[in-house]
Scaffold this motif. Structure first.
Motif, PDB file in Angstrom:
ATOM      1  N   ILE A 266       0.869  -1.176   0.000  1.00  0.00           N
ATOM      2  CA  ILE A 266       0.000   0.000   0.000  1.00  0.00           C
ATOM      3  C   ILE A 266       0.905   1.225   0.000  1.00  0.00           C
ATOM      4  O   ILE A 266       1.810   1.337   0.830  1.00  0.00           O
ATOM      5  N   THR A 267       0.682   2.124  -0.930  1.00  0.00           N
ATOM      6  CA  THR A 267       1.445   3.367  -0.988  1.00  0.00           C
ATOM      7  C   THR A 267       0.514   4.521  -0.660  1.00  0.00           C
ATOM      8  O   THR A 267      -0.515   4.700  -1.317  1.00  0.00           O
ATOM      9  N   VAL A 268       0.866   5.283   0.373  1.00  0.00           N
ATOM     10  CA  VAL A 268       0.065   6.431   0.788  1.00  0.00           C
ATOM     11  C   VAL A 268       0.803   7.697   0.372  1.00  0.00           C
ATOM     12  O   VAL A 268       1.984   7.869   0.692  1.00  0.00           O
ATOM     13  N   LYS A 269       0.105   8.563  -0.345  1.00  0.00           N
ATOM     14  CA  LYS A 269       0.734   9.739  -0.940  1.00  0.00           C
ATOM     15  C   LYS A 269       0.041  11.019  -0.490  1.00  0.00           C
ATOM     16  O   LYS A 269      -1.099  11.004  -0.049  1.00  0.00           O
ATOM     17  N   ALA A 270       0.763  12.132  -0.638  1.00  0.00           N
ATOM     18  CA  ALA A 270       0.219  13.454  -0.314  1.00  0.00           C
ATOM     19  C   ALA A 270       0.337  14.364  -1.525  1.00  0.00           C
ATOM     20  O   ALA A 270       1.305  14.280  -2.293  1.00  0.00           O
ATOM     21  N   ALA A 271      -0.652  15.231  -1.688  1.00  0.00           N
ATOM     22  CA  ALA A 271      -0.638  16.203  -2.777  1.00  0.00           C
ATOM     23  C   ALA A 271      -1.329  17.478  -2.308  1.00  0.00           C
ATOM     24  O   ALA A 271      -2.124  17.462  -1.351  1.00  0.00           O
ATOM     25  N   LEU A 294      -9.054  10.104 -12.500  1.00  0.00           N
ATOM     26  CA  LEU A 294      -8.542  11.464 -12.380  1.00  0.00           C
ATOM     27  C   LEU A 294      -8.306  12.044 -13.770  1.00  0.00           C
ATOM     28  O   LEU A 294      -7.669  11.406 -14.619  1.00  0.00           O
ATOM     29  N   SER A 295      -8.828  13.234 -14.013  1.00  0.00           N
ATOM     30  CA  SER A 295      -8.683  13.839 -15.334  1.00  0.00           C
ATOM     31  C   SER A 295      -7.263  14.350 -15.536  1.00  0.00           C
ATOM     32  O   SER A 295      -6.532  14.640 -14.583  1.00  0.00           O
ATOM     33  N   ALA A 296      -6.878  14.474 -16.790  1.00  0.00           N
ATOM     34  CA  ALA A 296      -5.540  14.960 -17.113  1.00  0.00           C
ATOM     35  C   ALA A 296      -5.337  16.383 -16.611  1.00  0.00           C
ATOM     36  O   ALA A 296      -4.254  16.740 -16.135  1.00  0.00           O
ATOM     37  N   ASP A 297      -6.381  17.235 -16.714  1.00  0.00           N
ATOM     38  CA  ASP A 297      -6.260  18.619 -16.252  1.00  0.00           C
ATOM     39  C   ASP A 297      -6.068  18.684 -14.743  1.00  0.00           C
ATOM     40  O   ASP A 297      -5.229  19.449 -14.243  1.00  0.00           O
ATOM     41  N   ALA A 298      -6.849  17.878 -14.012  1.00  0.00           N
ATOM     42  CA  ALA A 298      -6.718  17.877 -12.557  1.00  0.00           C
ATOM     43  C   ALA A 298      -5.353  17.335 -12.140  1.00  0.00           C
ATOM     44  O   ALA A 298      -4.732  17.846 -11.199  1.00  0.00           O
ATOM     45  N   LEU A 299      -4.874  16.315 -12.843  1.00  0.00           N
ATOM     46  CA  LEU A 299      -3.572  15.743 -12.528  1.00  0.00           C
ATOM     47  C   LEU A 299      -2.464  16.763 -12.782  1.00  0.00           C
ATOM     48  O   LEU A 299      -1.530  16.904 -11.977  1.00  0.00           O
ATOM     49  N   ALA A 300      -2.570  17.499 -13.883  1.00  0.00           N
ATOM     50  CA  ALA A 300      -1.548  18.494 -14.215  1.00  0.00           C
ATOM     51  C   ALA A 300      -1.554  19.651 -13.225  1.00  0.00           C
ATOM     52  O   ALA A 300      -0.507  20.281 -12.987  1.00  0.00           O
ATOM     53  N   ASP A 301      -2.727  19.937 -12.645  1.00  0.00           N
ATOM     54  CA  ASP A 301      -2.844  21.061 -11.712  1.00  0.00           C
ATOM     55  C   ASP A 301      -2.346  20.711 -10.315  1.00  0.00           C
ATOM     56  O   ASP A 301      -2.105  21.586  -9.489  1.00  0.00           O
ATOM     57  N   ARG A 302      -2.188  19.452 -10.029  1.00  0.00           N
ATOM     58  CA  ARG A 302      -1.766  19.017  -8.698  1.00  0.00           C
ATOM     59  C   ARG A 302      -0.304  19.369  -8.414  1.00  0.00           C
ATOM     60  O   ARG A 302       0.509  19.481  -9.319  1.00  0.00           O
ATOM     61  N   ILE A 303      -0.006  19.473  -7.130  1.00  0.00           N
ATOM     62  CA  ILE A 303       1.382  19.496  -6.667  1.00  0.00           C
ATOM     63  C   ILE A 303       1.576  18.230  -5.845  1.00  0.00           C
ATOM     64  O   ILE A 303       1.109  18.142  -4.699  1.00  0.00           O
ATOM     65  N   GLU A 304       2.204  17.229  -6.421  1.00  0.00           N
ATOM     66  CA  GLU A 304       2.447  15.977  -5.712  1.00  0.00           C
ATOM     67  C   GLU A 304       3.642  16.161  -4.772  1.00  0.00           C
ATOM     68  O   GLU A 304       4.720  16.585  -5.194  1.00  0.00           O
ATOM     69  N   LEU A 305       3.431  15.842  -3.501  1.00  0.00           N
ATOM     70  CA  LEU A 305       4.495  16.001  -2.514  1.00  0.00           C
ATOM     71  C   LEU A 305       5.328  14.735  -2.343  1.00  0.00           C
ATOM     72  O   LEU A 305       6.481  14.805  -1.907  1.00  0.00           O
ATOM     73  N   GLY A 306       4.762  13.579  -2.656  1.00  0.00           N
ATOM     74  CA  GLY A 306       5.517  12.340  -2.543  1.00  0.00           C
ATOM     75  C   GLY A 306       4.834  11.315  -1.663  1.00  0.00           C
ATOM     76  O   GLY A 306       3.672  11.470  -1.274  1.00  0.00           O
ATOM     77  N   ASP A 307       5.575  10.265  -1.338  1.00  0.00           N
ATOM     78  CA  ASP A 307       5.047   9.147  -0.556  1.00  0.00           C
ATOM     79  C   ASP A 307       5.162   9.444   0.940  1.00  0.00           C
ATOM     80  O   ASP A 307       6.263   9.706   1.445  1.00  0.00           O
ATOM     81  N   ILE A 308       4.031   9.358   1.634  1.00  0.00           N
ATOM     82  CA  ILE A 308       4.040   9.468   3.091  1.00  0.00           C
ATOM     83  C   ILE A 308       4.518   8.166   3.723  1.00  0.00           C
ATOM     84  O   ILE A 308       5.280   8.145   4.688  1.00  0.00           O
ATOM     85  N   TRP A 309       4.041   7.043   3.148  1.00  0.00           N
ATOM     86  CA  TRP A 309       4.297   5.739   3.763  1.00  0.00           C
ATOM     87  C   TRP A 309       4.155   4.670   2.703  1.00  0.00           C
ATOM     88  O   TRP A 309       3.252   4.733   1.862  1.00  0.00           O
ATOM     89  N   LEU A 350      -4.279  20.191   1.399  1.00  0.00           N
ATOM     90  CA  LEU A 350      -3.530  18.940   1.439  1.00  0.00           C
ATOM     91  C   LEU A 350      -4.495  17.763   1.351  1.00  0.00           C
ATOM     92  O   LEU A 350      -5.481  17.707   2.086  1.00  0.00           O
ATOM     93  N   VAL A 351      -4.226  16.818   0.448  1.00  0.00           N
ATOM     94  CA  VAL A 351      -5.013  15.582   0.377  1.00  0.00           C
ATOM     95  C   VAL A 351      -4.070  14.391   0.550  1.00  0.00           C
ATOM     96  O   VAL A 351      -2.895  14.438   0.164  1.00  0.00           O
TER      97      VAL A 351
END
Length: 421
Positions: A266-271, A294-309, A350-351
């Motif tokens: 299980i990979t838990v991520k933050a964005a 997830l739409s391409a526009d929403a994905l492009a607009d995200r700021i992915e912070l990385g893996d929490i766990w 933060l999500v």
């Protein structure tokens, strides 16, 4: 799908899953109980033999395509899962649970225990059943190539054991594997769930596969012998609320060296996302007959912070649990950096979201299932100070780093802290 909610606190819009009303969860459970009783009135006219035949066919149909390799349209799968749910609810009614047992849910030492009625809906989660079913099927085949029989341990299984019983039903219907090859132990802490589960196992004619149905807290359960497969899914979205980690840490030592856990990882991520885009705009044209993506526009607009766990067999066993002064327990996770070169962080929330690799080709990505929907954490305020503050507000700014800890007692979930502060 999601309603936009705004206030004057300066917080980012976020999804509301229920209208403001007194105790909506309890009301929802009671409504579901009433529907179940109305279903019973209809099922009372169906002969027992016909009911059992319909139940067994409906369960076998959920995973038959996984073992035969046939393609089934998502719309058709939705219908098959709805039929299996209706048939399983008729079996649940035969268990004669009192309403206070049927709707009882509570928080115990390591997480939320859902009521049997609330757990019953998991079997309608097409993508979850499919991803776990595919991974488990591939693992079972792999293990039975090297040994004549295997033992599967399935804790926190609920009243329907939905990640396993449809697969066993398919095996029995197709004559693929027998009870001499597969033995199962089913565990749940809720006595109502195990009472209903025994009824369902009998109705499905799977008694020979099931070694035992045990009412016990899996966080403290000790198997009498080593097991080949540990099958476990006990989590809400954002890897929160339930006791998945504590159960896994307790039971993994009982897994044979050559055994395996499902999910394998299980990979838990933050964005950081803009609430309106993430939770409203991208779903305006969504089709209920297709899985959410997830739409391409929403994905492009995200700021992915990385893996929490990242949780797998070895990382779970190696995780050090910290006991605080008041007895609360936490596990340390990763520290992630907030970008320093963005000027729109005050408009973001933060999500936290999970992605599951069950085994082999089985995978469950974000938004495909209720357990992989991103979970917003509105306590994290980046580059703004809310007008109406809350005790758990975490004030951060661009360039800061967030240290994540995972709360293991009560309602589980992630606790972000400012790293070094």
């Amino acid at each position: 799908m999601f309603a936009k909610t705004e206030d004057n606190s300066g917080r980012t819009p976020f999804p509301e899953h229920a209208a403001a009303e007194p105790d909506p969860i309890t009301q929802s459970l009671l409504n579901q109980s009433l529907r179940q009783q109305l279903m019973q009135l209809n099922s009372a006219e169906i002969p027992l033999s016909e009911r059992l035949q319909q139940l067994r066919q409906s369960f076998a149909s959920l995973t038959r395509h996984l073992i035969t390799g046939t393609q089934v349209a998502y719309k058709e799968l939705l219908q098959l899962h709805e039929q299996a749910y209706e048939q399983a609810m008729m079996s649940l009614q035969q268990a004669r649970l009192a309403e206070e047992v049927l709707t009882n849910q509570f928080v115990h030492a390591h997480g939320l225990v859902l009521s049997p009625l609330n757990c019953s809906r998991t079997i309608k989660d097409v993508s979850r059943i499919g991803a776990f079913g595919l991974g488990l099927h591939q693992l079972i085949g792999q293990q039975l190539e090297n040994q004549s029989s295997i033992h599967i341990l399935y804790p926190a299984c609920g009243p329907f054991a939905p990640l396993l019983l449809p697969l066993l039903s398919s095996y029995q219907a197709e004559g693929l594997y027998s009870a001499e090859q597969i033995q199962v132990t089913l565990i749940d802490i809720h006595s109502g769930a195990t009472q209903a589960l025994k009824q369902l196992v009998d109705d499905l004619g799977l008694q020979d596969f099931v070694r035992s149905v045990v009412t016990a807290d899996a966080c403290f359960y000790e198997p009498s012998a080593a097991v080949d497969i540990l099958l476990l899914e006990a989590s809400h979205h954002g890897f929160s609320r339930e006791a998945h980690f504590s159960i896994a840490k307790q039971l993994l030592p009982s897994l044979k060296p050559e055994g395996a856990m499902v999910p394998s990882r299980i990979t838990v991520k933050a964005a950081l996302v803009k609430g309106q885009q993430e939770f409203v705009e991208q779903w305006r044209e969504s089709n209920v007959d297709q899985p959410l993506q997830l739409s391409a526009d929403a994905l492009a607009d995200r700021i992915e912070l990385g893996d929490i766990w990242r949780l797998d067999r070895h990382s779970i066993l190696d995780t050090q649990v910290l006991t605080l002064a008041d007895g609360q327990q936490v596990a340390g996770c990763n520290t992630l950096a907030i970008p320093a070169d963005r000027d729109d962080l005050a408009q973001r929330v933060l999500v936290i979201y999970s992605e599951f690799d069950t085994f082999g080709d089985g995978r469950l990505d974000q938004y495909l299932s209720g357990i992989t929907h991103p979970r917003p954490d509105l306590s994290v305020c980046i580059d703004f100070v809310p007008r109406s503050s809350r005790p758990d507000d975490l004030l951060l700014k661009a360039g800061d780093s967030i240290a994540f800890f995972y709360r293991l007692t009560g309602l589980t979930g992630f606790m972000p802290l400012k790293a070094g502060g």
